[in-house]
Design a protein around this motif. Structure first.
Motif, short mmCIF file in Angstrom:
data_model
loop_
_atom_site.label_atom_id
_atom_site.label_comp_id
_atom_site.label_asym_id
_atom_site.label_seq_id
_atom_site.Cartn_x
_atom_site.Cartn_y
_atom_site.Cartn_z
N ARG A 64 7.97 15.56 -21.51
CA ARG A 64 7.00 16.34 -20.44
C ARG A 64 5.94 15.18 -20.26
NH1 ARG A 64 6.53 20.25 -24.49
NH2 ARG A 64 4.35 19.48 -25.00
N GLN A 65 5.35 15.62 -19.16
CA GLN A 65 4.38 14.63 -18.40
C GLN A 65 3.45 14.15 -19.64
OE1 GLN A 65 1.58 16.45 -15.81
NE2 GLN A 65 1.50 14.65 -14.58
N ALA A 66 3.14 12.98 -19.87
CA ALA A 66 2.41 12.23 -20.90
C ALA A 66 0.87 11.71 -20.59
CB ALA A 66 3.37 11.17 -21.63
N VAL A 67 0.42 11.58 -21.70
CA VAL A 67 -0.95 10.90 -21.84
C VAL A 67 -0.77 9.79 -22.13
CG1 VAL A 67 -3.32 10.94 -22.88
CG2 VAL A 67 -2.18 13.33 -22.22
N LEU A 68 -1.14 8.71 -21.30
CA LEU A 68 -1.12 7.37 -21.86
C LEU A 68 -2.25 6.81 -22.36
CD1 LEU A 68 0.70 5.82 -18.51
CD2 LEU A 68 1.78 6.84 -20.40
N VAL A 69 -2.21 6.29 -23.61
CA VAL A 69 -3.19 5.52 -24.19
C VAL A 69 -2.93 4.19 -24.40
CG1 VAL A 69 -4.64 5.87 -26.35
CG2 VAL A 69 -3.61 7.75 -25.57
N GLY A 70 -3.94 3.35 -23.56
CA GLY A 70 -3.75 1.85 -23.75
C GLY A 70 -4.90 0.91 -24.52
N HIS A 71 -4.39 0.29 -25.27
CA HIS A 71 -5.65 -0.61 -26.01
C HIS A 71 -5.70 -2.01 -25.68
CE1 HIS A 71 -6.43 -3.25 -29.63
NE2 HIS A 71 -7.61 -2.71 -29.59
N GLY A 72 -6.92 -2.50 -25.69
CA GLY A 72 -7.03 -3.98 -25.33
C GLY A 72 -6.42 -4.30 -23.87
N ALA A 73 -5.75 -5.48 -24.00
CA ALA A 73 -5.18 -5.77 -22.51
C ALA A 73 -4.27 -4.94 -22.25
CB ALA A 73 -4.54 -7.30 -22.82
N SER A 74 -3.69 -3.92 -23.03
CA SER A 74 -2.67 -2.92 -22.86
C SER A 74 -3.45 -1.80 -22.04
CB SER A 74 -1.69 -2.49 -23.82
OG SER A 74 -0.79 -3.47 -24.22
N ALA A 75 -4.57 -1.77 -21.89
CA ALA A 75 -5.32 -0.71 -21.37
C ALA A 75 -5.43 -1.17 -19.73
CB ALA A 75 -6.98 -0.63 -21.67
#
Length: 267
Positions: A99-110
């Motif tokens: 399903r349509q996801a929530v993206l959670v990025g940390h640090g440079a991956s934000a």
């Protein structure tokens, strides 16, 4: 808002294929909650979220996935990877979720997640301790944590230390164990953190939450505020914590706040 429909360069010269590590945890009972895709920052792998946040999200009823960018964790090697390749990794994994996801990025991956939002219609996004880069931010980090920023500026591998990532509340043994697992991003991607264009606007209008700590030795409070303002909000701050909120001693408070926020926007 302008959204690019055709990306000629990406069609003509797609990123090389890469094996991607994806860890999965799902609730025992069916749920209507959106899946979460955790994307760890440079040097980190999926393990950084599997330590605490992955299972805690499942306990709260959210299907949860943690991936490693190419060249990180147990994903395939990719020494010449650039930010575009990392964005490709995120969008491909997200598109493969049920399903349509929530993206959670940390640090440079934000930043990688912010770039992916222009390609993938996320349900929402969370930017944790976001390193959005740019010349001004690079020199701010150089002043705050020279051993972290200087290598990226001159094209050498990033070597963050325990004290750059965690608070003093985290037991030394745990901090040393986590630091020993850190890998490395490609020099090309590191340099692009300094010299890159601002992320394109997201597809649609997904809510975006910025989370961080005013005591982060990598990302200053002004940078957190600037990123949050870009998305029309203010940062949610957790004093006393380090850059790696998901691994630090008080890891439970940020993830509960994130999940509470997601519960509210789904109402």
């Amino acid at each position: 808002m302008t959204v690019k429909i055709m990306r000629q360069r990406e069609w003509a010269f797609p990123p090389a294929p890469a094996r991607r590590e994806v860890l999965t945890a799902t609730p025992a009972e069916p749920t209507d909650a959106p899946p979460l895709l955790f994307v760890p920052g440079f040097n980190h792998g999926a393990w950084a979220f599997a330590e605490h946040w992955l299972e805690h999200a499942v306990e709260r009823g959210f299907p949860a996935y943690a991936m490693s960018l190419r060249g990180h964790g147990e994903s395939g090697p990719s020494p010449g990877a650039d930010l575009r390749a990392y964005v490709h990794d995120v969008t491909q994994v997200a598109a493969g979720l049920p399903r349509q996801a929530v993206l959670v990025g940390h640090g440079a991956s934000a930043l990688v997640v912010a770039m992916a939002l222009a390609r993938y219609p996320a349900r929402a996004a969370v930017l944790v301790s976001p390193v959005f880069g740019g010349v001004r931010a690079a020199f701010s980090t150089l002043f705050r944590a020279p051993l972290v920023a200087a290598p990226a500026i001159v094209g050498r591998p990033l070597r963050p230390r325990r004290g750059h990532l965690f608070s003093r509340d985290l037991p030394i043994a745990d901090g040393s164990r986590y630091a020993a697992r850190l890998g490395g991003a490609s020099a090309r991607a590191q340099w692009q953190l300094v010299a890159h264009s601002a992320p394109e606007d997201p597809v649609g209008t997904p809510p975006v939450l910025v989370v961080g700590s005013p005591d982060d030795r990598v990302v200053g409070r002004a940078a957190l505020t600037a990123v949050a303002r870009r998305y029309g909000g203010a940062p949610l701050l957790f004093p006393g914590m380090g850059h790696d909120l998901m691994l630090d001693a008080g890891w439970k408070e940020p993830i509960d706040a994130i999940l509470d926020w997601l519960d509210k926007i789904d109402q």
